[in-house]
Structures are given as C-alpha cells and as structure tokens.
Write a protein that holds these residues in place. Structure first.
Motif, PDB file in Angstrom:
ATOM      1  N   ARG A 157      29.305  30.817  62.324  1.00 31.25           N
ATOM      2  CA  ARG A 157      28.441  31.789  61.661  1.00 31.25           C
ATOM      3  C   ARG A 157      27.687  32.697  62.628  1.00 31.25           C
ATOM      4  NH1 ARG A 157      24.467  29.625  57.099  1.00 31.25           N
ATOM      5  NH2 ARG A 157      26.532  29.122  56.254  1.00 31.25           N
ATOM      6  N   PRO A 158      27.081  32.183  63.705  1.00 28.83           N
ATOM      7  CA  PRO A 158      26.326  33.090  64.588  1.00 28.83           C
ATOM      8  C   PRO A 158      27.198  33.949  65.501  1.00 28.83           C
ATOM      9  CG  PRO A 158      26.260  30.853  65.441  1.00 28.83           C
ATOM     10  CD  PRO A 158      26.941  30.782  64.104  1.00 28.83           C
ATOM     11  N   LEU A 159      28.495  33.679  65.539  1.00 33.26           N
ATOM     12  CA  LEU A 159      29.404  34.415  66.403  1.00 33.26           C
ATOM     13  C   LEU A 159      29.963  35.640  65.674  1.00 33.26           C
ATOM     14  CD1 LEU A 159      31.390  31.392  67.910  1.00 33.26           C
ATOM     15  CD2 LEU A 159      29.311  32.484  68.799  1.00 33.26           C
ATOM     16  N   THR A 160      30.747  36.444  66.359  1.00 32.12           N
ATOM     17  CA  THR A 160      31.409  37.598  65.750  1.00 32.12           C
ATOM     18  C   THR A 160      32.911  37.511  65.994  1.00 32.12           C
ATOM     19  OG1 THR A 160      31.433  39.099  67.666  1.00 32.12           O
ATOM     20  CG2 THR A 160      29.375  38.960  66.403  1.00 32.12           C
ATOM     21  N   GLY A 161      33.633  38.428  65.367  1.00 31.65           N
ATOM     22  CA  GLY A 161      35.077  38.475  65.553  1.00 31.65           C
ATOM     23  C   GLY A 161      35.498  38.906  66.938  1.00 31.65           C
ATOM     24  N   LEU A 162      34.537  39.271  67.787  1.00 30.08           N
ATOM     25  CA  LEU A 162      34.851  39.621  69.172  1.00 30.08           C
ATOM     26  C   LEU A 162      34.962  38.383  70.053  1.00 30.08           C
ATOM     27  CD1 LEU A 162      32.432  42.676  69.603  1.00 30.08           C
ATOM     28  CD2 LEU A 162      34.884  42.718  69.096  1.00 30.08           C
ATOM     29  N   THR A 163      34.595  37.227  69.527  1.00 28.30           N
ATOM     30  CA  THR A 163      34.683  35.991  70.299  1.00 28.30           C
ATOM     31  C   THR A 163      35.995  35.276  70.001  1.00 28.30           C
ATOM     32  OG1 THR A 163      33.598  34.644  68.597  1.00 28.30           O
ATOM     33  CG2 THR A 163      32.174  35.738  70.208  1.00 28.30           C
ATOM     34  N   GLN A 164      36.470  34.497  70.964  1.00 25.81           N
ATOM     35  CA  GLN A 164      37.755  33.819  70.804  1.00 25.81           C
ATOM     36  C   GLN A 164      37.772  32.799  69.672  1.00 25.81           C
ATOM     37  OE1 GLN A 164      40.298  35.003  72.850  1.00 25.81           O
ATOM     38  NE2 GLN A 164      41.554  33.996  71.307  1.00 25.81           N
ATOM     39  N   PRO A 165      36.713  31.979  69.502  1.00 32.11           N
ATOM     40  CA  PRO A 165      36.745  30.995  68.404  1.00 32.11           C
ATOM     41  C   PRO A 165      36.911  31.640  67.022  1.00 32.11           C
ATOM     42  CG  PRO A 165      35.034  30.423  69.971  1.00 32.11           C
ATOM     43  CD  PRO A 165      35.516  31.789  70.354  1.00 32.11           C
ATOM     44  N   VAL A 166      36.183  32.729  66.775  1.00 33.44           N
ATOM     45  CA  VAL A 166      36.301  33.404  65.473  1.00 33.44           C
ATOM     46  C   VAL A 166      37.661  34.077  65.347  1.00 33.44           C
ATOM     47  CG1 VAL A 166      35.393  35.252  64.011  1.00 33.44           C
ATOM     48  CG2 VAL A 166      33.825  33.737  65.229  1.00 33.44           C
ATOM     49  N   SER A 167      38.117  34.716  66.411  1.00 37.04           N
ATOM     50  CA  SER A 167      39.431  35.366  66.377  1.00 37.04           C
ATOM     51  C   SER A 167      40.528  34.347  66.087  1.00 37.04           C
ATOM     52  CB  SER A 167      39.692  36.069  67.708  1.00 37.04           C
ATOM     53  OG  SER A 167      40.972  36.673  67.709  1.00 37.04           O
ATOM     54  N   TYR A 197      40.228  31.500  64.565  1.00 33.23           N
ATOM     55  CA  TYR A 197      40.073  31.006  63.197  1.00 33.23           C
ATOM     56  C   TYR A 197      40.654  32.007  62.193  1.00 33.23           C
ATOM     57  CZ  TYR A 197      37.781  29.487  58.878  1.00 33.23           C
ATOM     58  OH  TYR A 197      37.533  29.082  57.589  1.00 33.23           O
ATOM     59  N   VAL A 198      40.306  33.294  62.354  1.00 34.73           N
ATOM     60  CA  VAL A 198      40.761  34.317  61.403  1.00 34.73           C
ATOM     61  C   VAL A 198      42.271  34.506  61.478  1.00 34.73           C
ATOM     62  CG1 VAL A 198      40.643  36.767  60.815  1.00 34.73           C
ATOM     63  CG2 VAL A 198      38.545  35.527  61.372  1.00 34.73           C
ATOM     64  N   LEU A 199      42.791  34.686  62.683  1.00 33.94           N
ATOM     65  CA  LEU A 199      44.225  34.949  62.844  1.00 33.94           C
ATOM     66  C   LEU A 199      45.071  33.725  62.531  1.00 33.94           C
ATOM     67  CD1 LEU A 199      44.065  37.103  66.104  1.00 33.94           C
ATOM     68  CD2 LEU A 199      44.452  37.906  63.770  1.00 33.94           C
ATOM     69  N   GLY A 200      44.455  32.555  62.556  1.00 38.70           N
ATOM     70  CA  GLY A 200      45.188  31.337  62.231  1.00 38.70           C
ATOM     71  C   GLY A 200      45.291  31.057  60.744  1.00 38.70           C
ATOM     72  N   THR A 227      36.324  42.460  62.034  1.00 32.68           N
ATOM     73  CA  THR A 227      36.223  42.700  63.475  1.00 32.68           C
ATOM     74  C   THR A 227      37.395  42.068  64.220  1.00 32.68           C
ATOM     75  OG1 THR A 227      33.817  42.714  63.274  1.00 32.68           O
ATOM     76  CG2 THR A 227      34.722  42.452  65.475  1.00 32.68           C
ATOM     77  N   ALA A 228      37.686  40.793  63.885  1.00 31.58           N
ATOM     78  CA  ALA A 228      38.801  40.105  64.542  1.00 31.58           C
ATOM     79  C   ALA A 228      40.136  40.769  64.224  1.00 31.58           C
ATOM     80  CB  ALA A 228      38.831  38.639  64.116  1.00 31.58           C
ATOM     81  N   MET A 229      40.319  41.169  62.959  1.00 28.12           N
ATOM     82  CA  MET A 229      41.583  41.788  62.558  1.00 28.12           C
ATOM     83  C   MET A 229      41.737  43.170  63.185  1.00 28.12           C
ATOM     84  SD  MET A 229      43.356  39.721  60.533  1.00 28.12           S
ATOM     85  CE  MET A 229      44.250  40.488  59.168  1.00 28.12           C
ATOM     86  N   ALA A 230      40.657  43.938  63.283  1.00 25.90           N
ATOM     87  CA  ALA A 230      40.733  45.264  63.909  1.00 25.90           C
ATOM     88  C   ALA A 230      41.082  45.145  65.388  1.00 25.90           C
ATOM     89  CB  ALA A 230      39.410  46.004  63.729  1.00 25.90           C
TER      90      ALA A 230
END
Length: 296
Positions: free
Chosen positions: A210-220, A222-225, A269-272
């Motif tokens: 939650r405190p992270l953004t799509g610019l970080t590897q963990p969120v990226s 998670y989203v792309l997976g 953010t991660a998808m973009a």
C-alpha cells in the motif's frame, strides 16, 4: 586513378510548419521558447493571412522548421484560418497544430498571478473571457495534431513534453506519450486513447504494498504477475501498431495514451512503465508520465 565515388549530397530536411495555439494562460510562451531552443524558427502573433507567404520565404531562406504562434489576439483570427489552410495545402505544406489546454481554475489562477486581463474579457469577468475563448477555439482544438493539458505541469515538464514531440528528426515515426492516472481525479483531457486497468487486483489492499507505488519492483511484480496483465499489454501493443500506421498516413505524428486505475498510484503506474519499456524496445519514441502518483 582514384576509384572513389563522389559523396552523395544529403537530401534537404523536409519543411515542417507547427501552428502553436490554445488557451491564454496555458503556456504558449513556454512552449514557443522550448521550440526555439530546439532549433525551430519561431514567429509570435502573426496574422494567419500572411502565413503562406512567410512559409515560402522561410523555405527560400533554407529554414526547414517554422513555428508560428497564433491566438485570439489577432483580429479576424478565425475568419482567416480556412483561407490560410487552403492556401498552405495548395503549395504542399501541411501544418501541424499544437494546442495547449488548461482547466478554467488553473487559467484563472495564472492570469490573476500576472495581473493581466484576458484578451476576450472585455468589461466582464475573467471567467467570461475564458469561456468565450474556449468556445471560439473548440473547432481548432478538435483539429489539433497534439493537445497538451498543462493544468498539472510546471515549466520544466511542459518544456520536456515539447522536446519529446518536436526535438527529434522528422522520420515519419509516431511519438507516444503514456500518462498514468487515477479515475477518481478525472480522465486526462489531452488523451487520444484511454484504457482502464482496474480489472487487475489492487495492490492498495496488500498491506506491505500500500505505501509503495508502481515505480517500485514489488508493486510492478505484483501487478504484472496478475492474470491478464501481460495479455492486456500484448493486445494494446498490437492495437497501437495498427493505429500508428494510420496516424502516420494521416499526417499525425503524436499519440497520447492514458492508462488509468482508481488512484493512479499502483496499477496504472506499473502498467504504463512496462508498456513504455515494450514500445521503446521496438524502437518507438516513448515518454512516460505519472500524473497522480504523488497525490493522496
């Protein structure tokens, strides 16, 4: 005896004309300065009726990139535009229209900060002049090749957008701007295509993400997976490749694609970022912006 062949002279750079217009207070001066810094020959507040002659003189002077700032300060501005475009097309010059947009409240704030009346305000309120100008410019905005909404951009960000669009050579390649955003903050008004990635699970509900953004590897990761994420980007890339050919054929060199989720912080953010990586890998000039990633 020398067998060297004489060097083939380089073909002259094709002539390009950019008409820079849009709302008063939306950043025309900043955009004009950016174009000038990029090597464009810039003329401000030129009567549209003389533009064909100016283009002819520019080409005779070997000026290959000309930018002209047009706005409603010019009398009979719109009465002259149809004739201007007809005359330009007759001599083989297809103008590119760069239109700068901003929300009413932002324009009011900017106009008040410089303490200047709106050119169409007359004896009325500042907002009356803005609304009158917006109605007057509606047809030109609809015909624009590139619309940039400067409401949330500072001077440096606007300069960067202009540099991305007009800084490279004219090689008939589509130049793409990807904008991540949150639907709760409104759809970007300058988008040519809006896609919705809210079908993906939201990292907001994962406490450690939650405190992270799509610019970080963990969120990226998670989203792309998530199921459908990669397939969605595959289909979007195929769609853009089809659109790119048609855009270039129609003389449109720019495309702004908005990718949205709820808040604009995680999924969009991660998808973009990933879509931008894909497009750059295939050789497409691509810039990625994140409109809402810093908002609460």
């Amino acid at each position: 005896m020398s067998t060297e062949q004489p060097a083939t002279p380089e073909a002259p750079e094709p002539f390009r004309l950019v008409v820079l217009t849009g709302m008063s207070g939306a950043g025309r001066s900043t955009a004009a300065n950016a174009l000038e810094d990029l090597g464009w020959y810039v003329i401000d507040n030129l009567p549209p009726s003389v533009l064909p002659q100016v283009c002819a003189l520019a080409q005779q002077s070997e000026i290959s990139r000309l930018a002209v700032v047009l706005d409603v300060r010019t009398r009979t501005f719109f009465e002259q535009l149809p004739t201007m475009f007809t005359d330009l097309n007759a001599v083989g010059t297809l103008p590119e229209i760069l239109y700068l947009e901003a929300s009413d409240d932002v324009i009011v704030r900017r106009q008040e900060s410089v303490r200047r009346p709106h050119p169409l305000q007359g004896d009325g309120r500042l907002l009356d002049g803005i609304l009158r100008e917006r109605e007057t410019l509606a047809t030109l905005r609809a015909a624009a090749d590139l619309v940039i909404d400067t409401s949330s951009l500072n001077v440096h960000q606007l300069t960067s957008r202009v540099a991305h669009a007009y800084g490279g050579p004219d090689n008939d390649q589509l130049r793409v701007t990807l904008v991540s955003f949150g639907f709760k903050n409104g759809i970007p008004v300058d988008a040519d295509l809006v896609v919705d990635v809210r079908f993906l699970p939201n990292p907001h509900w994962v406490p450690e993400l939650r405190p992270l953004t799509g610019l970080t590897q963990p969120v990226s990761d998670y989203v792309l997976g998530q199921k459908g994420a990669e397939e969605f980007l595959d289909r979007l890339q195929d769609l853009l490749n089809v659109m790119a050919g048609g855009y270039i054929t129609e003389g449109k060199r720019f495309a702004t694609i908005a990718i949205g989720c709820t808040g604009g912080k995680h999924r969009s953010t991660a998808m973009a970022e990933e879509f931008g990586r894909r497009l750059r890998a295939q050789g497409m000039a691509t810039k990625v912006l994140h409109r809402d990633v810093g908002r609460e």
